[in-house]
Design a protein around this motif. Sequence first.
Motif, mmCIF file in Angstrom:
data_model
loop_
_atom_site.group_PDB
_atom_site.id
_atom_site.type_symbol
_atom_site.label_atom_id
_atom_site.label_comp_id
_atom_site.label_asym_id
_atom_site.label_seq_id
_atom_site.Cartn_x
_atom_site.Cartn_y
_atom_site.Cartn_z
ATOM 1 N N LYS A 1 -4.792 40.729 13.413
ATOM 2 C CA LYS A 1 -4.421 41.869 12.588
ATOM 3 C C LYS A 1 -5.556 42.228 11.629
ATOM 4 C CE LYS A 1 0.537 40.878 12.778
ATOM 5 N NZ LYS A 1 1.778 40.648 11.989
ATOM 6 N N CYS A 2 -5.377 43.330 10.914
ATOM 7 C CA CYS A 2 -6.377 43.800 9.951
ATOM 8 C C CYS A 2 -5.887 43.495 8.535
ATOM 9 C CB CYS A 2 -6.606 45.300 10.106
ATOM 10 S SG CYS A 2 -7.122 45.804 11.762
ATOM 11 N N ALA A 3 -6.724 42.820 7.757
ATOM 12 C CA ALA A 3 -6.364 42.477 6.380
ATOM 13 C C ALA A 3 -6.738 43.624 5.446
ATOM 14 C CB ALA A 3 -7.070 41.200 5.953
ATOM 15 N N VAL A 4 -5.763 44.082 4.664
ATOM 16 C CA VAL A 4 -5.973 45.186 3.727
ATOM 17 C C VAL A 4 -5.296 44.831 2.408
ATOM 18 C CG1 VAL A 4 -5.627 47.641 3.269
ATOM 19 C CG2 VAL A 4 -5.969 46.861 5.604
ATOM 20 N N ARG B 1 -3.846 58.302 4.224
ATOM 21 C CA ARG B 1 -3.847 57.742 5.576
ATOM 22 C C ARG B 1 -5.052 56.827 5.769
ATOM 23 N NH1 ARG B 1 -1.775 62.048 10.154
ATOM 24 N NH2 ARG B 1 0.061 62.821 9.016
ATOM 25 N N ILE B 2 -4.820 55.681 6.393
ATOM 26 C CA ILE B 2 -5.916 54.789 6.761
ATOM 27 C C ILE B 2 -5.782 54.449 8.236
ATOM 28 C CG2 ILE B 2 -6.174 53.802 4.451
ATOM 29 C CD1 ILE B 2 -4.717 51.320 5.450
ATOM 30 N N THR B 3 -6.916 54.366 8.921
ATOM 31 C CA THR B 3 -6.944 53.978 10.325
ATOM 32 C C THR B 3 -7.687 52.657 10.447
ATOM 33 O OG1 THR B 3 -6.900 56.278 11.066
ATOM 34 C CG2 THR B 3 -7.667 54.629 12.648
ATOM 35 N N LEU B 4 -7.017 51.633 10.938
ATOM 36 C CA LEU B 4 -7.586 50.299 11.100
ATOM 37 C C LEU B 4 -7.861 50.064 12.576
ATOM 38 C CD1 LEU B 4 -5.086 48.444 8.743
ATOM 39 C CD2 LEU B 4 -7.317 49.395 8.159
ATOM 40 N N LYS B 5 -9.083 49.646 12.893
ATOM 41 C CA LYS B 5 -9.481 49.530 14.297
ATOM 42 C C LYS B 5 -9.775 48.101 14.735
ATOM 43 C CE LYS B 5 -11.443 54.212 14.460
ATOM 44 N NZ LYS B 5 -12.660 55.010 14.743
ATOM 45 N N ASN B 6 -10.513 47.350 13.935
ATOM 46 C CA ASN B 6 -10.991 46.038 14.370
ATOM 47 C C ASN B 6 -10.278 44.916 13.628
ATOM 48 O OD1 ASN B 6 -12.999 47.250 16.061
ATOM 49 N ND2 ASN B 6 -14.223 47.629 14.220
ATOM 50 N N PRO B 7 -9.488 44.102 14.318
ATOM 51 C CA PRO B 7 -8.796 42.978 13.667
ATOM 52 C C PRO B 7 -9.798 41.999 13.058
ATOM 53 C CG PRO B 7 -7.904 43.401 15.858
ATOM 54 C CD PRO B 7 -9.156 44.213 15.741
ATOM 55 N N ASP B 8 -9.439 41.417 11.908
ATOM 56 C CA ASP B 8 -10.326 40.452 11.256
ATOM 57 C C ASP B 8 -9.563 39.228 10.768
ATOM 58 O OD1 ASP B 8 -8.927 41.659 9.250
ATOM 59 O OD2 ASP B 8 -10.666 42.364 8.124
ATOM 60 N N THR B 9 -8.384 38.963 11.339
ATOM 61 C CA THR B 9 -7.627 37.768 10.991
ATOM 62 C C THR B 9 -7.336 36.972 12.260
ATOM 63 O OG1 THR B 9 -5.420 38.738 11.271
ATOM 64 C CG2 THR B 9 -6.508 39.067 9.137
ATOM 65 N N VAL C 1 0.350 46.809 -9.568
ATOM 66 C CA VAL C 1 0.938 46.040 -8.476
ATOM 67 C C VAL C 1 -0.045 46.052 -7.315
ATOM 68 C CG1 VAL C 1 3.328 46.476 -9.141
ATOM 69 C CG2 VAL C 1 2.183 48.062 -7.601
ATOM 70 N N TYR C 2 -0.101 44.950 -6.585
ATOM 71 C CA TYR C 2 -1.019 44.865 -5.462
ATOM 72 C C TYR C 2 -0.496 43.836 -4.474
ATOM 73 C CZ TYR C 2 -2.572 40.853 -8.192
ATOM 74 O OH TYR C 2 -2.599 39.688 -8.923
ATOM 75 N N ASN C 3 -0.994 43.928 -3.253
ATOM 76 C CA ASN C 3 -0.548 42.986 -2.237
ATOM 77 C C ASN C 3 -1.554 42.967 -1.098
ATOM 78 O OD1 ASN C 3 1.013 41.097 -0.966
ATOM 79 N ND2 ASN C 3 2.849 42.360 -0.837
ATOM 80 N N LEU C 4 -1.596 41.833 -0.399
ATOM 81 C CA LEU C 4 -2.401 41.697 0.808
ATOM 82 C C LEU C 4 -1.504 41.981 2.003
ATOM 83 C CD1 LEU C 4 -4.828 40.800 2.551
ATOM 84 C CD2 LEU C 4 -4.018 38.444 2.276
ATOM 85 N N PHE C 5 -1.887 42.965 2.791
ATOM 86 C CA PHE C 5 -1.126 43.330 3.975
ATOM 87 C C PHE C 5 -1.926 42.969 5.222
ATOM 88 C CE2 PHE C 5 -0.030 46.338 0.614
ATOM 89 C CZ PHE C 5 1.346 46.162 0.541
ATOM 90 N N VAL D 1 -8.086 50.642 -2.266
ATOM 91 C CA VAL D 1 -7.858 50.055 -0.948
ATOM 92 C C VAL D 1 -9.080 49.218 -0.589
ATOM 93 C CG1 VAL D 1 -7.329 50.501 1.476
ATOM 94 C CG2 VAL D 1 -6.497 52.076 -0.286
ATOM 95 N N PHE D 2 -8.874 47.915 -0.351
ATOM 96 C CA PHE D 2 -9.945 46.999 0.030
ATOM 97 C C PHE D 2 -9.722 46.574 1.478
ATOM 98 C CE2 PHE D 2 -9.108 46.547 -4.466
ATOM 99 C CZ PHE D 2 -10.373 46.601 -5.041
ATOM 100 N N PHE D 3 -10.781 46.578 2.266
ATOM 101 C CA PHE D 3 -10.628 46.252 3.676
ATOM 102 C C PHE D 3 -11.895 45.607 4.197
ATOM 103 C CE2 PHE D 3 -11.432 50.680 2.766
ATOM 104 C CZ PHE D 3 -12.671 50.891 3.331
ATOM 105 N N GLY D 4 -11.755 44.895 5.326
ATOM 106 C CA GLY D 4 -12.888 44.187 5.899
ATOM 107 C C GLY D 4 -13.704 45.042 6.836
#
Length: 287
Positions: free
Chosen positions: A162-165, A150-158, A224-228, A263-266
């Motif tokens: 939205k949140c880039a992950v 589980r991941i919780t994203l709070k602050n949009p950075d796009t 496999v990887y992707n930017l969400f 998992v990479f996130f801003g």
Amino acid sequence: MVCGSKCFERKKKSCGGFYKSIWPQHGYSITGVVNYKGQQLLRMRNPWGDHREWSGPFGDKDAVWTVDADMRKALDFKPDADGEFFIPYEMVPQYFARIEICHLPFLGEGNENRKSKVFEGKWIRRTQTLESTNYLDAASKILSQNTQYRITLKNPDTEEGKCAVIVALMQKNRRIKRATDLTVGLEIYHLRYPNKLPEPLTANFFKKNQPISGSGAGAPLREVYNLFKLKPGTYCIIPCIYNLEGEEYELSTNEEEEFLLRVFFGNIPNVNEALMTSNLAPRRKYE
């Protein structure tokens, strides 16, 4: 840090064989740098992880290791056929053409706040068959026993708010086992009311909810990887293995292998590993 070996020529304009057991045009990891009584050594590893190691000075079979017990202890020397070996620093340019330095977390201007989380897991082979003839029921039951993150994203950075992950799933040890890559992928579910949902998620949840996004399930690939780009909220990530049945990718229950999930996130989210069990999730087909 990776070293690329040279092309060792036997004949003009040819590149065949290997020299002192260094495979030509091949990548080797640098796993350590030591200075023992003035002797500078690099500890390197062939990613194939077998007996094909450096056979020159300070290689596993060099007599120097039997003579100097103090050096064996100081360098934690183990003559295993694991692909790892020591080589004198001054000899590296003779056998290797370049060195590449990689920093897997984000680099460059504007990425100073990028963070990452790394998890290791395992797919466990299942001997039982799917009890239900309804694929959705059977898949939901097995999904409820999968490894869930589980991941919780709070602050949009796009710019879209939205949140880039970036989520990456890699199979481990396939080359060591001389095994072909499996068809793997990811499924991501949005948890609208996470505090009201059980941990781990149950089969009933997967029956009523579809993944909002995913990656993979198209070809056997090591990673496999992707930017969400996801709206702020809580999400569940599930690593998966698939089998191609006709024209559909379906749940696989007969594979066992380790994996690495990154998992990479801003912005720093709360990453929670909900359950460490088997994780054989399908690319869902809905009836």
